[in-house]
Enzyme design. Structure first.
Site, PDB file in Angstrom:
ATOM      1  N   SER A   1      -3.982  -4.159  12.133  1.00 43.39           N
ATOM      2  CA  SER A   1      -3.062  -3.577  11.501  1.00 43.39           C
ATOM      3  C   SER A   1      -2.767  -2.235  11.677  1.00 43.39           C
ATOM      4  O   SER A   1      -2.096  -1.912  13.129  1.00 43.39           O
ATOM      5  CB  SER A   1      -3.432  -3.882  10.072  1.00 43.39           C
ATOM      6  OG  SER A   1      -2.440  -3.784   9.118  1.00 43.39           O
TER       7      SER A   1
ATOM      8  N   HIS B   1      -4.161 -11.682   6.346  1.00 41.76           N
ATOM      9  CA  HIS B   1      -4.158 -10.553   7.205  1.00 41.76           C
ATOM     10  C   HIS B   1      -5.739 -10.120   7.253  1.00 41.76           C
ATOM     11  O   HIS B   1      -6.194  -9.610   6.271  1.00 41.76           O
ATOM     12  CB  HIS B   1      -3.472  -9.538   6.159  1.00 41.76           C
ATOM     13  CG  HIS B   1      -3.372  -8.125   6.963  1.00 41.76           C
ATOM     14  ND1 HIS B   1      -2.296  -7.974   8.014  1.00 41.76           N
ATOM     15  CD2 HIS B   1      -3.868  -6.943   6.517  1.00 41.76           C
ATOM     16  CE1 HIS B   1      -2.505  -6.425   8.433  1.00 41.76           C
ATOM     17  NE2 HIS B   1      -3.323  -5.977   7.546  1.00 41.76           N
TER      18      HIS B   1
HETATM   19  C1  GTR Z   1      -0.126  -2.002   5.183  1.00 39.28           C
HETATM   20  C2  GTR Z   1       0.814  -1.577   5.885  1.00 39.28           C
HETATM   21  C3  GTR Z   1       0.915  -2.174   7.079  1.00 39.28           C
HETATM   22  C4  GTR Z   1      -0.509  -2.412   7.645  1.00 39.28           C
HETATM   23  C5  GTR Z   1      -1.518  -2.593   6.466  1.00 39.28           C
HETATM   24  C6  GTR Z   1      -3.058  -2.271   7.207  1.00 39.28           C
HETATM   25  O1  GTR Z   1      -0.228  -1.564   3.704  1.00 39.28           O
HETATM   26  O2  GTR Z   1       1.937  -1.608   5.100  1.00 39.28           O
HETATM   27  O3  GTR Z   1       1.750  -1.810   7.966  1.00 39.28           O
HETATM   28  O4  GTR Z   1      -0.656  -1.149   8.537  1.00 39.28           O
HETATM   29  O5  GTR Z   1      -1.273  -1.936   5.473  1.00 39.28           O
HETATM   30  O6  GTR Z   1      -3.276  -1.523   7.824  1.00 39.28           O
HETATM   31  O7  GTR Z   1      -3.684  -3.170   6.886  1.00 39.28           O
END
Ligand code: GTR
Length: 409
Positions: free
Chosen positions: A245, A387
């Site tokens: 991420s 995610h």
């Molecule tokens: C979210 C962000 C993403 C990603 C994520 C993370 O809030 O919008 O771009 O980076 O965090 O790092 O888990």
């Protein structure tokens, strides 16, 4: 006086009207941001051509790519997105703060290394956790994770174990496994991000193209690489950089800048990571800049709701890693990170790998869920689920590294 009272309301009303028009047309407040998750609503877009130089020439050889187009693109990414990457510092030192030669029931040698960097009378410490397999005698190929989550994920005692950094699996596969935490380089916080690497380079803060948090984390990965070059137990020519991420945005930027990283892995990195910005699918530049204004440089704000004006798109960041192998991954439920846009970004980097006669085996369209394509210089998978960074992902990263490092089990 008379003139002022008459003029003032007219002037004031005109100004209000202009402000309203401005907000409606381009700067909707963050809370009004509605991500698009509908493929049908992806706007038509034209990507900037990765092989066309700014002065209109077409790159046809790796020599021209390396001499002119690559440096030109790196500079565009520095100036418009990630900020400058400071290239020098006064000195660096390494000290082992803790060591256990019989960690993981004798399978691994644990080293906790403090890397201290000095510049402009300031210094900064990076705490590296490193396990080296004891069953191999040669320098070990090594995975390095940029840890953007809890420090418990990389527990050196191994009392806490996590899928985010399954160190035992890597050790059993013959890899050393290392991690550092992003907070050592730049606290992941709008108020405090400057209390890290930026203390060593304060001039960056006032530059519109200056380094910010993601740049600081990437700079830290390179300082860990500096350490690897001094440790005879580590194979410095086989370092795999992994990020998830925001950490995956960082692994791409670090590997683009620092060609000592042999392989780059970017997991669920999405917007301003591996996904194409122009698709405007899921997270967009306006959203990321609003919630995380300290991740990227000041110039990047110009592209809020204005993706088509960017002189680059993310396929060019992937291209900057060529000819080194790159693996981008997604999770099926993580539409915010645009799995299709990530796949397309990889596809559009293929012409640069082709300059090196490296043939990508990516399919024409995104493969199905849990159908990894790893035997390719540009690899991809879309894991079923959310995610996250999981054992499924890591097992495929190992397959990918085995393939490229020609390790047969
Ligand atoms: C979210 C962000 C993403 C990603 C994520 C993370 O809030 O919008 O771009 O980076 O965090 O790092 O888990």
């Amino acid at each position: 006086m008379q003139k002022f009272t008459v003029l003032f309301p007219t002037y004031y009303l005109a100004l209000r009207l202009l402000t309203v028009i401005f907000l409606i047309t381009c700067k909707l407040p963050a809370q009004d941001f509605q991500p698009n998750y509908d493929e049908e609503k992806v706007p038509e877009y034209t990507l900037p051509d990765v092989l066309n130089t700014l002065d209109g020439k077409t790159v046809r050889s790796k020599k021209t790519w390396e001499r002119s187009r690559r440096p030109e693109l790196l500079k565009l990414f520095e100036d418009h997105i990630y900020g400058q990457m400071p290239k020098s510092y006064d000195s660096i030192s390494y000290s082992i703060t803790n060591e256990n030669k019989t960690s993981m029931e004798g399978k691994a040698h644990l080293k906790e290394v403090q890397i201290q960097i000095f510049n402009q009378r300031k210094s900064l410490k990076i705490n590296l956790v490193l396990f080296i397999p004891t069953h191999i005698t040669k320098p070990a190929p090594t995975f390095l994770l940029i840890n953007n989550r809890s420090k418990d994920n990389t527990d050196p005692t191994r009392n806490i174990k996590s899928e985010f950094w399954p160190a035992e699996i890597l050790i059993d596969s013959g890899y050393a496994i290392a991690a550092f935490h992003v907070d050592d380089l730049a606290p992941d916080n709008k108020e405090f991000f400057m209390n890290g690497a930026l203390q060593l380079y304060p001039e960056q803060l006032s530059a519109d193209n200056g380094m910010r948090a993601i740049g600081s984390w990437a700079w830290g990965a390179s300082r860990v690489m500096d350490y690897f070059e001094t440790d005879p137990a580590i194979d410095k020519n086989r370092i795999v950089l992994v990020g998830h991420s925001r950490g995956g945005k960082t692994s791409l930027w670090a590997a683009a800048q620092d060609q000592r990283f042999s392989i780059c892995i970017t997991n669920c990195s999405g917007n301003t990571g591996a996904a194409l910005a122009r698709r405007q699918f899921g997270e967009r530049i306006s959203a990321i800049n609003t919630v995380f204004p300290y991740w990227f440089n000041t110039n990047y704000k110009k592209y809020n709701n204005n993706e088509n004006q960017l002189p680059v798109d993310q396929h060019m960041l992937i291209s900057l890693i060529a000819p080194r192998p790159v693996y981008a991954t997604n999770a099926s439920e993580d539409l915010w990170a645009d799995p299709t846009g990530t796949f397309l970004s990889l596809k559009h980097a293929e012409p640069v790998y082709a300059l090196y006669n490296l043939k990508s085996t990516l399919s024409a369209n995104p493969p199905g869920i849990n159908k990894p394509i790893v035997e390719s210089p540009i690899a991809y998978h879309n894991r079923e689920g959310k995610h996250n960074l999981t054992v499924y992902d890591w097992n495929n990263f190992i397959r990918f590294a085995d393939y490229h490092f020609k390790i047969n089990r």
